[in-house]
Scaffold this motif. Structure first.
Motif, short mmCIF file in Angstrom:
data_model
loop_
_atom_site.label_atom_id
_atom_site.label_comp_id
_atom_site.label_asym_id
_atom_site.label_seq_id
_atom_site.Cartn_x
_atom_site.Cartn_y
_atom_site.Cartn_z
N TYR A 138 20.16 31.38 1.49
CA TYR A 138 21.40 30.79 2.00
C TYR A 138 21.21 30.29 3.42
CZ TYR A 138 26.31 30.26 3.30
OH TYR A 138 27.51 29.75 3.75
N HIS A 139 20.60 31.11 4.28
CA HIS A 139 20.52 30.77 5.71
C HIS A 139 19.31 29.92 6.07
CE1 HIS A 139 24.05 32.70 7.33
NE2 HIS A 139 23.81 33.75 6.57
N SER A 140 18.32 29.81 5.19
CA SER A 140 17.24 28.88 5.51
C SER A 140 17.76 27.45 5.47
CB SER A 140 16.07 29.05 4.52
OG SER A 140 16.44 28.66 3.21
N GLY A 141 18.69 27.19 4.57
CA GLY A 141 19.26 25.85 4.47
C GLY A 141 20.58 25.67 5.19
N ARG A 142 21.12 26.76 5.75
CA ARG A 142 22.36 26.71 6.54
C ARG A 142 22.12 27.60 7.76
NH1 ARG A 142 23.37 27.57 1.29
NH2 ARG A 142 24.69 26.10 0.12
N SER A 143 21.38 27.08 8.70
CA SER A 143 20.79 27.94 9.74
C SER A 143 21.69 28.18 10.95
CB SER A 143 19.47 27.34 10.21
OG SER A 143 19.68 26.04 10.76
N ARG A 144 22.80 27.48 11.08
CA ARG A 144 23.57 27.53 12.32
C ARG A 144 23.99 28.96 12.68
NH1 ARG A 144 28.62 28.11 13.55
NH2 ARG A 144 29.28 27.96 11.37
N GLN A 145 24.64 29.67 11.76
CA GLN A 145 25.15 31.00 12.11
C GLN A 145 24.01 31.99 12.33
OE1 GLN A 145 27.95 32.66 9.30
NE2 GLN A 145 28.99 33.81 10.92
N MET A 146 22.95 31.88 11.53
CA MET A 146 21.78 32.71 11.77
C MET A 146 21.23 32.48 13.17
SD MET A 146 18.05 32.61 9.83
CE MET A 146 17.80 30.89 10.23
N ASN A 147 21.09 31.23 13.55
CA ASN A 147 20.56 30.91 14.88
C ASN A 147 21.46 31.42 15.99
OD1 ASN A 147 18.30 29.67 13.83
ND2 ASN A 147 19.17 27.61 13.93
N ASN A 153 0.85 -1.19 0.00
CA ASN A 153 0.00 0.00 0.00
C ASN A 153 0.89 1.24 0.00
OD1 ASN A 153 -1.40 -2.28 1.69
ND2 ASN A 153 -3.08 -1.01 0.92
N GLU A 154 0.69 2.11 -0.99
CA GLU A 154 1.49 3.33 -1.09
C GLU A 154 0.61 4.52 -1.44
OE1 GLU A 154 5.58 3.01 -2.94
OE2 GLU A 154 4.68 1.17 -3.76
N ILE A 155 1.06 5.71 -1.04
CA ILE A 155 0.38 6.96 -1.34
C ILE A 155 1.26 7.75 -2.31
CG2 ILE A 155 -0.46 9.15 -0.39
CD1 ILE A 155 -0.84 7.63 2.28
N GLU A 156 0.67 8.29 -3.36
CA GLU A 156 1.43 9.12 -4.29
C GLU A 156 1.88 10.40 -3.60
OE1 GLU A 156 1.04 11.31 -8.66
OE2 GLU A 156 -0.64 10.16 -7.84
N THR A 157 3.14 10.72 -3.76
CA THR A 157 3.68 11.93 -3.14
C THR A 157 4.37 12.79 -4.18
OG1 THR A 157 5.77 10.84 -2.61
CG2 THR A 157 4.05 10.76 -0.94
N GLY A 158 4.76 13.99 -3.77
CA GLY A 158 5.47 14.88 -4.67
C GLY A 158 6.97 14.62 -4.64
N PRO A 159 7.73 15.47 -5.30
CA PRO A 159 9.19 15.33 -5.31
C PRO A 159 9.75 15.37 -3.89
CG PRO A 159 8.46 16.96 -6.92
CD PRO A 159 7.27 16.63 -6.08
N ILE A 160 10.81 14.63 -3.67
CA ILE A 160 11.42 14.60 -2.34
C ILE A 160 11.97 15.98 -2.00
CG2 ILE A 160 13.83 14.03 -2.85
CD1 ILE A 160 11.56 12.20 -0.30
N THR A 161 11.90 16.37 -0.75
CA THR A 161 12.36 17.68 -0.32
C THR A 161 13.68 17.57 0.42
OG1 THR A 161 11.02 17.45 1.70
CG2 THR A 161 10.02 18.62 -0.15
N ASP A 162 14.32 18.73 0.65
CA ASP A 162 15.66 18.74 1.25
C ASP A 162 15.77 19.89 2.24
OD1 ASP A 162 18.31 18.49 1.91
OD2 ASP A 162 19.06 18.58 -0.16
N GLN A 163 15.83 19.56 3.52
CA GLN A 163 15.97 20.59 4.55
C GLN A 163 17.40 21.10 4.67
OE1 GLN A 163 14.88 17.51 7.61
NE2 GLN A 163 16.33 18.66 8.87
N LYS A 164 18.32 20.47 3.98
CA LYS A 164 19.73 20.87 3.94
C LYS A 164 20.31 20.90 5.36
CE LYS A 164 18.93 23.27 -0.39
NZ LYS A 164 18.94 24.55 -1.14
N GLN A 165 21.13 21.88 5.65
CA GLN A 165 21.79 21.94 6.95
C GLN A 165 20.96 22.77 7.93
OE1 GLN A 165 26.02 23.01 6.39
NE2 GLN A 165 25.80 22.27 4.30
N SER A 166 19.76 22.28 8.18
CA SER A 166 18.85 22.96 9.11
C SER A 166 18.04 21.91 9.84
CB SER A 166 17.91 23.91 8.35
OG SER A 166 16.93 23.18 7.64
N GLY A 167 17.37 22.33 10.91
CA GLY A 167 16.57 21.40 11.70
C GLY A 167 15.09 21.57 11.49
N ARG A 168 14.67 21.82 10.25
CA ARG A 168 13.27 22.14 9.95
C ARG A 168 12.44 20.92 9.58
NH1 ARG A 168 13.99 25.94 5.02
NH2 ARG A 168 15.73 24.52 4.68
N CYS A 169 12.87 19.73 9.97
CA CYS A 169 12.17 18.52 9.53
C CYS A 169 10.68 18.55 9.83
CB CYS A 169 12.81 17.28 10.16
SG CYS A 169 12.81 17.29 11.97
#
Length: 451
Positions: free
Chosen positions: A172-181, A62-78
């Motif tokens: 840049y900083h949405s996907g590399r959030s360390r210095q911003m944070n 059993n599977e559900i159709e989904t969209g393209p895979i996403t990438d949170q990059k170097q951030s903790g936004r899972c």
């Protein structure tokens, strides 16, 4: 190994004891072989169970159709990625379009802004506590981390709406959030110090609130530098799966989610499986000082046993709806292969040591807690029972199978802590349990962790 009584003392490590354990190690050829293998290849390479790799197939009944895979990059936004990935499935289904990505940066902006206000309100709440009190130190430890919870996601969507990703794209900083944070956290700790100093020198409550507003004005400006300014309206143009063109102009983020998602997020419930003695099943729980939007929906958990927990997840999946979940993703996993399986590594035989703990013990003794949010999008049933689950992750398409992971059913039992399901799937006894006054957990409780 057995230790001779002559090596046992009152607590210090004696030379006799060291000689005994060293001799025992050197006398074993198996010990030397293990040392040579692990120092050369690493513990994962030596302990990998090939049978588990073979058995964890990426096929599901059993599977559900989904969209393209996403990438949170170097951030903790899972948690934001997982929430938006469930929402986009509903948008695609309702409007007969292919699933497209929603803006994680947009909600990240408002989450940071709301968390800043939430933190400063807690500083004001605890202004009479000693600076070195446990609660104040806990608040100061990480006032602005990227992580979050399902109810925090709902708060953001209800207050600010949602926009497609192209309306507020990644920076840049949405996907590399360390210095911003780090810089934003510095600003908040500075503000905390000033608020407490003002209180200690006799400032009135109105003065504290006025100062807080000035900090938030600075904070908004700083967030715009890092993430861009959120849109107030936008034009939504798209073609549906039949090729018909649509245009909806000057949509607000609120109107977009209301018109196109057509889902009531408040109908969804966070169900947890935390089998510790302090959290009886069939009870609701909340966590002190866990939130983002001041005055918003509090974090609420309903704790159930693992059988009910799994049945709820399965019921929602079999109706074709994905399941947001929180787990301890660092346990018994291969990032590259995209496998989550308790049999994946035979560490005990590799290092000749017992490592067994129960799920409750791991929670109570700091060995495990919720660290990551993803989405269940499929399940493989054998004789009506699940043996593996399909997982949509947000680590890009290069890991796992095109970004998807496979989870064994045993891993589900041991390291899954939270699922989000529609109320309609709850039996009557759990609906009744949901209405009770929740027990408030300490901020440092393992169920207070952020995905």
């Amino acid at each position: 190994m057995a230790i001779s009584s002559s090596s046992i003392n009152t607590g210090t490590i004696s030379a006799a004891f060291l000689e005994e354990v060293s001799s025992a190690f050197r006398e074993s050829s198996i010990n030397r072989a293990r040392m040579n293998a692990i120092t050369k290849s690493g513990i994962e390479g030596v302990a990998t169970n090939r049978d588990a790799l073979v058995q964890m197939q990426f096929t599901f009944s059993n599977e559900i159709e989904t969209g393209p895979i996403t990438d949170q990059k170097q951030s903790g936004r899972c948690w934001l990625f997982a929430g938006l990935n469930t929402l986009r499935t509903e948008i695609a289904r309702t409007n007969h379009v292919k699933p497209f990505e929603l803006s994680q940066t947009y909600l990240m902006f408002w989450d940071k802004f709301e968390k800043a206000n939430y933190f400063l309100e807690r500083v004001i709440d605890t202004k009479d506590e000693a600076t070195d009190s446990r609660i104040v130190q806990w608040l100061l430890q990480a006032p602005l981390q990227d992580g979050g919870q399902w109810d925090m996601f709902v708060n953001l969507v209800e207050k600010y709406g949602v926009v497609p990703q192209w309306v507020m794209p990644e920076t840049y900083h949405s996907g590399r959030s360390r210095q911003m944070n780090e810089l934003l956290t510095l600003k908040l700790r500075q503000a905390a110090a000033h608020l407490r100093d003002k209180h200690n020198t006799g400032a009135a409550q109105d003065d504290l609130q006025s100062y807080k507003q000035s900090v938030l004005a600075d904070f908004y400006r700083m967030l715009c530098y890092f993430l861009g300014e959120p849109p107030k309206s936008f034009d939504f143009e798209y073609r549906d799966i039949d090729g018909i063109f649509h245009r909806d102009t000057e949509l607000t983020p609120h109107a977009f989610v209301q018109n196109y998602a057509k889902v009531n997020l408040t109908d969804y419930v966070s169900v947890i499986n935390a089998p510790t003695a302090d959290k009886p099943f069939g009870r609701t729980y909340t966590v002190q000082y866990l939130g983002n939007v001041e005055g918003g929906r509090p974090v609420l958990y309903l704790n159930v046993d693992i059988i009910a927990f799994k049945q709820l997840a399965l019921a929602q999946l079999l109706e074709g709806e994905p399941v947001w979940f929180g787990c301890d993703v660092g346990q018994m996993r291969s990032r590259d292969d995209g496998i989550l399986d308790t049999d994946l590594y035979d560490y005990e035989n590799a290092i000749d040591a017992s490592l067994q703990m129960t799920k409750a013990q791991r929670l109570d003794y700091g060995e495990s807690l919720m660290t990551h949010a993803m989405v269940l999008t499929g399940v493989n049933l054998a004789d009506g029972a699940p043996n593996r689950w399909k997982v949509e992750n947000s680590w890009g398409s290069k890991l796992g199978k095109d970004g998807f992971f496979v989870m064994s059913d045993r891993w589900f039992d041991e390291f899954m802590y939270q699922i989000v399901v529609h109320r309609k799937h709850l039996p009557e006894n759990l609906l009744t349990a949901l209405e009770q006054e929740p027990k408030k957990l300490n901020p440092w409780d393992p169920m207070g962790s952020l995905a």
